[in-house]
Design a protein around this motif. Structure first.
Motif, PDB file in Angstrom:
ATOM      1  N   UNK A  17       0.823  -1.212   0.000  1.00 31.05           N
ATOM      2  CA  UNK A  17       0.000   0.000   0.000  1.00 31.05           C
ATOM      3  C   UNK A  17       0.855   1.259   0.000  1.00 31.05           C
ATOM      4  N   UNK A  18       0.389   2.263  -0.723  1.00 33.39           N
ATOM      5  CA  UNK A  18       0.993   3.586  -0.723  1.00 33.39           C
ATOM      6  C   UNK A  18      -0.125   4.538  -0.340  1.00 33.39           C
ATOM      7  N   UNK A  19       0.034   5.175   0.784  1.00 31.06           N
ATOM      8  CA  UNK A  19      -1.054   5.963   1.358  1.00 31.06           C
ATOM      9  C   UNK A  19      -0.608   7.412   1.489  1.00 31.06           C
ATOM     10  N   UNK A  20      -1.466   8.325   1.078  1.00 28.54           N
ATOM     11  CA  UNK A  20      -1.240   9.744   1.309  1.00 28.54           C
ATOM     12  C   UNK A  20      -2.278  10.188   2.328  1.00 28.54           C
ATOM     13  N   UNK A  21      -1.806  10.712   3.450  1.00 30.19           N
ATOM     14  CA  UNK A  21      -2.695  11.209   4.494  1.00 30.19           C
ATOM     15  C   UNK A  21      -2.612  12.723   4.483  1.00 30.19           C
ATOM     16  N   UNK A  22      -3.754  13.368   4.378  1.00 24.83           N
ATOM     17  CA  UNK A  22      -3.813  14.825   4.285  1.00 24.83           C
ATOM     18  C   UNK A  22      -4.642  15.365   5.439  1.00 24.83           C
ATOM     19  N   UNK A  23      -4.232  16.471   6.013  1.00 20.82           N
ATOM     20  CA  UNK A  23      -5.017  17.108   7.066  1.00 20.82           C
ATOM     21  C   UNK A  23      -4.288  18.302   7.635  1.00 20.82           C
ATOM     22  N   UNK A  24      -5.005  19.079   8.407  1.00 20.55           N
ATOM     23  CA  UNK A  24      -4.428  20.258   9.030  1.00 20.55           C
ATOM     24  C   UNK A  24      -3.425  19.837  10.097  1.00 20.55           C
ATOM     25  N   UNK A  25      -2.568  20.749  10.491  1.00 25.52           N
ATOM     26  CA  UNK A  25      -1.563  20.471  11.510  1.00 25.52           C
ATOM     27  C   UNK A  25      -2.224  20.008  12.801  1.00 25.52           C
ATOM     28  N   UNK A  26      -1.660  18.950  13.387  1.00 21.60           N
ATOM     29  CA  UNK A  26      -2.127  18.478  14.683  1.00 21.60           C
ATOM     30  C   UNK A  26      -3.306  17.532  14.641  1.00 21.60           C
ATOM     31  N   UNK A  27      -3.767  17.151  13.454  1.00 21.68           N
ATOM     32  CA  UNK A  27      -4.944  16.290  13.357  1.00 21.68           C
ATOM     33  C   UNK A  27      -4.625  14.824  13.659  1.00 21.68           C
ATOM     34  N   UNK A  28      -3.343  14.425  13.555  1.00 19.28           N
ATOM     35  CA  UNK A  28      -2.965  13.055  13.891  1.00 19.28           C
ATOM     36  C   UNK A  28      -2.395  12.249  12.736  1.00 19.28           C
ATOM     37  N   UNK A  29      -1.926  12.902  11.708  1.00 18.79           N
ATOM     38  CA  UNK A  29      -1.357  12.196  10.550  1.00 18.79           C
ATOM     39  C   UNK A  29      -0.147  11.357  10.971  1.00 18.79           C
ATOM     40  N   UNK A 126       1.433  13.455   4.615  1.00 14.81           N
ATOM     41  CA  UNK A 126       2.525  12.497   4.755  1.00 14.81           C
ATOM     42  C   UNK A 126       2.249  11.325   3.836  1.00 14.81           C
ATOM     43  N   UNK A 127       3.319  10.675   3.392  1.00 13.34           N
ATOM     44  CA  UNK A 127       3.193   9.450   2.617  1.00 13.34           C
ATOM     45  C   UNK A 127       3.615   8.295   3.481  1.00 13.34           C
ATOM     46  N   UNK A 128       2.907   7.180   3.354  1.00 14.14           N
ATOM     47  CA  UNK A 128       3.268   5.948   4.046  1.00 14.14           C
ATOM     48  C   UNK A 128       3.429   4.864   2.981  1.00 14.14           C
ATOM     49  N   UNK A 136      10.188  -3.036  -1.826  1.00 13.85           N
ATOM     50  CA  UNK A 136       9.064  -2.631  -2.675  1.00 13.85           C
ATOM     51  C   UNK A 136       8.564  -1.265  -2.235  1.00 13.85           C
ATOM     52  N   UNK A 137       9.476  -0.318  -2.091  1.00 11.34           N
ATOM     53  CA  UNK A 137       9.121   0.993  -1.559  1.00 11.34           C
ATOM     54  C   UNK A 137       8.141   1.724  -2.455  1.00 11.34           C
ATOM     55  N   UNK A 138       8.379   1.778  -3.732  1.00 11.34           N
ATOM     56  CA  UNK A 138       7.527   2.606  -4.596  1.00 11.34           C
ATOM     57  C   UNK A 138       6.453   1.808  -5.292  1.00 11.34           C
TER      58      UNK A 138
END
Length: 138
Positions: A17-29, A126-128, A136-138
């Motif tokens: 899985x390649x996950x992009x997590x988006x949110x305002x600062x401090x939301x818990x990404x 952030x990307x995970x 298999x990073x990418x």
């Protein structure tokens, strides 16, 4: 040999899985990313707060980011996820490296007009990437 339907193979390929997590600062990404399997963080900013995670020192250049990724590819380790924290701070590092390589002062000097971030970057993201231990990073 003639190709026929009898020669078809069926395989299921599980991609990491390649996950992009988006949110305002401090939301818990970063907190969410810390819950991924055996994570290691590549930091481009000092935003972990009190989280106890394994991380590389803060990368101040894109080359340092690439060096961290390279070490995960070539050295033995038991990490299973790599977290790029954060993408919005990674972007200017990439721009600076492109400028350095092309010997220009700014992205605008390369003739592309005003450099702007996509809207999904400006809030913080952030990307995970998982299963890095199998290269298999990418």
């Amino acid at each position: 040999m003639a190709i026929s339907l009898a020669s078809l193979n069926r395989q299921q390929v599980l991609l990491p899985p390649r996950i992009l997590v988006y949110g305002v600062a401090g939301v818990g990404k970063s907190t969410l990313a810390a819950c991924s399997p055996k994570p290691v963080f590549i930091l481009t900013e000092d935003g972990l707060g009190l989280l106890q995670v394994t991380s590389f020192p803060i990368s101040r250049t894109f080359v340092e980011v690439l060096e961290a990724l390279d070490s995960l590819l070539v050295e033995q380790h038991d990490f299973e996820s790599v977290v790029m924290d954060s993408v919005d701070w990674l972007e200017p590092l990439i721009w600076a490296e492109v400028c350095r390589i092309n010997r220009v002062n700014s992205i605008e000097d390369m003739g592309y007009g005003k450099a702007t971030s996509p809207p999904w970057i400006s809030g913080g993201s952030i990307w995970i990437f998982s299963r890095i231990s199998g290269h298999t990073i990418a």
